[in-house]
Design a protein around this motif. Structure first.
Motif, PDB file in Angstrom:
ATOM      1  N   ASP A  42      -4.470  -8.450  -8.524  1.00 20.92           N
ATOM      2  CA  ASP A  42      -5.231  -9.407  -9.334  1.00 20.92           C
ATOM      3  C   ASP A  42      -6.736  -9.242  -9.053  1.00 20.92           C
ATOM      4  O   ASP A  42      -7.562  -9.210  -9.980  1.00 20.92           O
ATOM      5  CB  ASP A  42      -4.761 -10.825  -8.960  1.00 20.92           C
ATOM      6  N   LEU A  43      -7.083  -9.109  -7.762  1.00 20.35           N
ATOM      7  CA  LEU A  43      -8.501  -8.904  -7.411  1.00 20.35           C
ATOM      8  C   LEU A  43      -9.027  -7.644  -8.089  1.00 20.35           C
ATOM      9  O   LEU A  43     -10.133  -7.614  -8.615  1.00 20.35           O
ATOM     10  CB  LEU A  43      -8.654  -8.709  -5.896  1.00 20.35           C
ATOM     11  N   LEU A  44      -8.189  -6.621  -8.061  1.00 21.10           N
ATOM     12  CA  LEU A  44      -8.617  -5.337  -8.621  1.00 21.10           C
ATOM     13  C   LEU A  44      -8.813  -5.434 -10.141  1.00 21.10           C
ATOM     14  O   LEU A  44      -9.809  -4.939 -10.685  1.00 21.10           O
ATOM     15  CB  LEU A  44      -7.563  -4.270  -8.288  1.00 21.10           C
ATOM     16  N   LEU A  45      -7.876  -6.089 -10.809  1.00 18.14           N
ATOM     17  CA  LEU A  45      -8.002  -6.215 -12.268  1.00 18.14           C
ATOM     18  C   LEU A  45      -9.253  -7.019 -12.604  1.00 18.14           C
ATOM     19  O   LEU A  45      -9.977  -6.724 -13.557  1.00 18.14           O
ATOM     20  CB  LEU A  45      -6.751  -6.869 -12.861  1.00 18.14           C
ATOM     21  N   GLU A  93      -1.920 -18.097   4.358  1.00 10.93           N
ATOM     22  CA  GLU A  93      -3.100 -18.178   5.214  1.00 10.93           C
ATOM     23  C   GLU A  93      -4.231 -17.355   4.576  1.00 10.93           C
ATOM     24  O   GLU A  93      -3.979 -16.518   3.696  1.00 10.93           O
ATOM     25  CB  GLU A  93      -2.760 -17.600   6.589  1.00 10.93           C
ATOM     26  N   PRO A  94      -5.479 -17.529   5.058  1.00 13.47           N
ATOM     27  CA  PRO A  94      -6.567 -16.711   4.500  1.00 13.47           C
ATOM     28  C   PRO A  94      -6.467 -15.234   4.880  1.00 13.47           C
ATOM     29  O   PRO A  94      -6.835 -14.370   4.094  1.00 13.47           O
ATOM     30  CB  PRO A  94      -7.843 -17.313   5.116  1.00 13.47           C
ATOM     31  N   PHE A  95      -5.963 -14.927   6.070  1.00 15.86           N
ATOM     32  CA  PHE A  95      -5.903 -13.537   6.537  1.00 15.86           C
ATOM     33  C   PHE A  95      -5.008 -12.701   5.630  1.00 15.86           C
ATOM     34  O   PHE A  95      -3.953 -13.142   5.191  1.00 15.86           O
ATOM     35  CB  PHE A  95      -5.333 -13.502   7.968  1.00 15.86           C
ATOM     36  N   CYS A  96      -5.428 -11.473   5.392  1.00 10.09           N
ATOM     37  CA  CYS A  96      -4.627 -10.597   4.544  1.00 10.09           C
ATOM     38  C   CYS A  96      -4.932  -9.153   4.913  1.00 10.09           C
ATOM     39  O   CYS A  96      -6.102  -8.789   5.060  1.00 10.09           O
ATOM     40  CB  CYS A  96      -5.051 -10.855   3.094  1.00 10.09           C
ATOM     41  N   GLN A  97      -3.918  -8.337   5.111  1.00 11.45           N
ATOM     42  CA  GLN A  97      -4.157  -6.943   5.487  1.00 11.45           C
ATOM     43  C   GLN A  97      -3.096  -6.034   4.861  1.00 11.45           C
ATOM     44  O   GLN A  97      -1.933  -6.389   4.747  1.00 11.45           O
ATOM     45  CB  GLN A  97      -4.106  -6.807   7.026  1.00 11.45           C
ATOM     46  N   TRP A  98      -3.565  -4.844   4.472  1.00 12.62           N
ATOM     47  CA  TRP A  98      -2.648  -3.857   3.883  1.00 12.62           C
ATOM     48  C   TRP A  98      -3.189  -2.480   4.252  1.00 12.62           C
ATOM     49  O   TRP A  98      -4.316  -2.131   3.865  1.00 12.62           O
ATOM     50  CB  TRP A  98      -2.628  -4.025   2.365  1.00 12.62           C
ATOM     51  N   VAL A  99      -2.442  -1.762   5.044  1.00 10.28           N
ATOM     52  CA  VAL A  99      -2.854  -0.422   5.454  1.00 10.28           C
ATOM     53  C   VAL A  99      -1.798   0.542   4.910  1.00 10.28           C
ATOM     54  O   VAL A  99      -0.606   0.396   5.196  1.00 10.28           O
ATOM     55  CB  VAL A  99      -2.943  -0.301   6.999  1.00 10.28           C
ATOM     56  N   ILE A 100      -2.262   1.511   4.118  1.00  8.96           N
ATOM     57  CA  ILE A 100      -1.307   2.327   3.347  1.00  8.96           C
ATOM     58  C   ILE A 100      -1.605   3.807   3.556  1.00  8.96           C
ATOM     59  O   ILE A 100      -2.776   4.209   3.621  1.00  8.96           O
ATOM     60  CB  ILE A 100      -1.446   2.021   1.825  1.00  8.96           C
ATOM     61  N   GLY A 136      -0.748   8.993  -9.097  1.00  7.57           N
ATOM     62  CA  GLY A 136      -1.895   8.086  -9.153  1.00  7.57           C
ATOM     63  C   GLY A 136      -1.581   6.747  -8.516  1.00  7.57           C
ATOM     64  O   GLY A 136      -0.419   6.433  -8.227  1.00  7.57           O
ATOM     65  N   ARG A 137      -2.641   5.994  -8.277  1.00  4.45           N
ATOM     66  CA  ARG A 137      -2.476   4.671  -7.666  1.00  4.45           C
ATOM     67  C   ARG A 137      -3.683   3.814  -7.990  1.00  4.45           C
ATOM     68  O   ARG A 137      -4.752   4.325  -8.327  1.00  4.45           O
ATOM     69  CB  ARG A 137      -2.318   4.816  -6.155  1.00  4.45           C
ATOM     70  N   PRO A 138      -3.533   2.475  -7.863  1.00  2.34           N
ATOM     71  CA  PRO A 138      -4.694   1.597  -8.070  1.00  2.34           C
ATOM     72  C   PRO A 138      -5.702   1.797  -6.940  1.00  2.34           C
ATOM     73  O   PRO A 138      -5.323   2.156  -5.826  1.00  2.34           O
ATOM     74  CB  PRO A 138      -4.091   0.187  -7.987  1.00  2.34           C
ATOM     75  N   GLN A 139      -6.944   1.505  -7.217  1.00  2.00           N
ATOM     76  CA  GLN A 139      -7.996   1.638  -6.189  1.00  2.00           C
ATOM     77  C   GLN A 139      -7.996   0.375  -5.322  1.00  2.00           C
ATOM     78  O   GLN A 139      -9.003  -0.331  -5.229  1.00  2.00           O
ATOM     79  CB  GLN A 139      -9.365   1.813  -6.864  1.00  2.00           C
ATOM     80  N   TRP A 140      -6.884   0.116  -4.675  1.00  2.00           N
ATOM     81  CA  TRP A 140      -6.791  -1.122  -3.884  1.00  2.00           C
ATOM     82  C   TRP A 140      -7.828  -1.153  -2.765  1.00  2.00           C
ATOM     83  O   TRP A 140      -8.145  -2.203  -2.241  1.00  2.00           O
ATOM     84  CB  TRP A 140      -5.380  -1.260  -3.284  1.00  2.00           C
ATOM     85  N   GLU A 141      -8.348   0.020  -2.362  1.00  2.00           N
ATOM     86  CA  GLU A 141      -9.343   0.018  -1.283  1.00  2.00           C
ATOM     87  C   GLU A 141     -10.612  -0.708  -1.709  1.00  2.00           C
ATOM     88  O   GLU A 141     -11.356  -1.200  -0.863  1.00  2.00           O
ATOM     89  CB  GLU A 141      -9.657   1.436  -0.795  1.00  2.00           C
ATOM     90  N   SER A 142     -10.841  -0.812  -3.039  1.00  2.00           N
ATOM     91  CA  SER A 142     -12.068  -1.500  -3.453  1.00  2.00           C
ATOM     92  C   SER A 142     -11.916  -3.018  -3.327  1.00  2.00           C
ATOM     93  O   SER A 142     -12.870  -3.758  -3.516  1.00  2.00           O
ATOM     94  CB  SER A 142     -12.453  -1.102  -4.877  1.00  2.00           C
TER      95      SER A 142
END
Ligand code: CS2
Length: 497
Positions: A51-54, A262-269, A276-282
């Motif tokens: 959602d953030l990315l879109l 919670e506010p904390f959120c992490q995703w390491v991939i 192809g993939r979404p630019q989730w790093e942005s």
């Protein structure tokens, strides 16, 4: 008070401004991601990042089509459909601040038990590039003591016999990939989002084991073409309560099933995608060449820390994780478990100071607004403990390290499975696929303190390790003698008086 406005696409503009709503045109979004298992965690994590990315203007193809495999997914399917797949994410900060964000990245939903073909066709559609999964630790269908795929599961037997009418995720993936191979659509990426070490590798091994039984050529194609990136996922997401729903109604909108976190959120991939993939790093995700140290750190500290508090806290009569952290005995115990048993068998993680990480876990566990129930933490312990806690015990047995903190949790789990009540005699809410088996094995403990260990699917060959059985056996005896678990925690921490 005016009647609350129903959450759906046409009402979005009229929602009170205490809600952040999608700032993009959802009608332009197509779903190149198919996600199996739309529970709270997917909704607070991958769907949120997306959602953030879109909203940031990311490519319009990266919307999500949710998939539920089972009858028990009907409720989420119906609710999301009524709400045009919109829902509210309620972020609860430790200081009481609350943020409400309406998430728009899910744009469709299919219920596989109603329409298996529809799900296979969607996954096989050349526009689908990623099939992601949160199917829980138990969903990978392997025997933890051998690591082998469990072909005795009746649903697997069914899927092997009826490849076009599957029930399991492996049946669906195989059917869709078979179709893609024959239509020349190419492979997609299978992206696991569950708390399993090497979750991508495990998914690959299980899918290949399943497919080899069906069609060895297809298995070979999958092995060469499909990508299975490992990932570490993290965000504490408690079960939604009626009060959460009411809190939104008071603010002016009716969401039948918001998600809280919670506010904390992490995703390491791992950056290993087939198409192809979404630019989730942005929007905050991290792409790394090897995720193993992050995954292990998170599972062995956060998830195991949860289980330590969950089992011991449940027997003691605590209700939530923050209740445990509020009790200095529990806070000290979990921290010592992390320091003296989990950390010594962890590899260093580049760029992370483990002491800071553990401090932050204690802080997160203590968030008084999250109210993460121990019944959620203890849910399906038979598939969690072999992944979260038992590997630490095994590795300490091998290296001659301490095993007392972890062993007490297993001994307490035996008593918990046998009696099903806390120390005040209050019935515990236990949900576990192996509940009956665990109960029956644990019930023999008064005669034989090692009886519980005969559940080999969980404990493997631990019952053959004398160093373990001595420690564990005497702890079981002590708990059956006096179920006041706090005394035994003190004994581990400070020695028996
Ligand atoms: C919990 C996890 O299921 C559990 O026992 O430890 O759901 C945990 O809250 C998440 O993995 C946090 O990322």
């Amino acid at each position: 008070m005016n009647a609350a406005i129903r959450l759906n696409q046409s009402n979005l503009e009229t929602l009170p401004n205490s809600a952040h709503v999608p700032q993009y045109d959802r009608s332009e979004i197509t779903a190149s991601i198919v996600h199996v298992g739309v529970g709270g965690f997917h909704r607070s994590h991958e769907a949120y990042y997306t959602d953030l990315l879109l909203e940031r203007g990311g490519e319009r193809c990266w919307g999500i089509c949710g998939v539920g495999l089972r009858e028990s997914d009907r409720k989420i399917a119906d609710v999301l459909k009524r709400q045009d797949y919109l829902y509210t994410m309620i972020v609860k900060h430790p200081d009481g601040k609350v943020e409400n964000r309406v998430i728009g990245s899910i744009v469709d939903f299919l219920l596989a038990c109603d329409d298996a073909k529809g799900v296979i066709d969607k996954m096989a559609d050349p526009l689908t590039k990623i099939v992601s999964l949160t199917i829980t630790e138990g969903g990978y269908n392997f025997d933890p003591s051998t690591g082998e795929f469990d072909f005795e599961n009746p649903d697997v037997e069914h899927d092997l016999a009826e490849p076009e009418q599957p029930r399991t995720v492996f049946g669906f993936l195989a059917a869709a990939l078979r179709k893609r191979r024959s239509t020349g659509a190419g492979a997609f990426t299978v992206q696991s989002c569950d708390n399993i070490q090497h979750n991508g590798d495990v998914t690959k091994a299980m899918l290949l084991a399943f497919t080899r039984k069906q069609d060895s050529e297809l298995a070979e194609w999958i092995e060469n073409e499909v990508r299975f990136p490992n990932a570490m996922v993290d965000r504490i997401t408690p079960v939604t309560t009626p009060e959460d729903i009411e809190s939104l109604e008071e603010l002016g909108w009716k969401d039948e099933w918001p998600v809280t976190c919670e506010p904390f959120c992490q995703w390491v991939i791992e950056d290993d995608f087939a198409d192809g993939r979404p630019q989730w790093e942005s929007v905050g995700a991290q792409f790394v060449p090897d995720v193993t140290p992050y995954e292990t750190m998170k599972i062995r500290l956060l998830n195991a820390g949860h289980s330590v508090l969950g089992i011991l806290g449940a027997l003691h009569g605590h209700a939530t994780i923050d209740d445990c952290i509020d009790d200095s005995l529990f806070e000290t115990y979990v921290r010592r478990f992390m320091d003296s048993e989990a950390t010594p068998v962890l590899d260093p993680v580049e760029g992370i100071d483990l002491d800071d990480y553990k401090d932050s876990l204690i802080e997160r566990f203590g968030n008084p607004n999250i109210k993460d129930k121990l019944s959620r933490i203890c849910l399906e312990s038979s598939s969690k403990l072999p992944k979260f806690l038992i590997p630490t015990i095994r590795e300490n047995l091998a290296s001659g390290g301490s095993i007392e903190y972890g062993s007490l949790v297993l001994a307490a789990w035996c008593y918990y499975s046998d009696k099903g009540r806390d120390r005040h005699g209050v019935q515990l809410e236990i949900t576990d696929e192996m509940k009956t088996e665990l109960h029956e094995a644990a019930a023999g403990s008064s005669e034989n303190p090692l009886a519980f260990l005969r559940v080999r699917e969980v404990f493997g060959d631990l019952s053959e390790n004398t160093a373990f059985t001595q420690t564990y056996g005497s702890m079981v005896e002590a708990i059956y003698d006096d179920p006041d678990i706090a005394r035994h925690m003190q004994a581990v921490l400070f020695g028996r008086d």
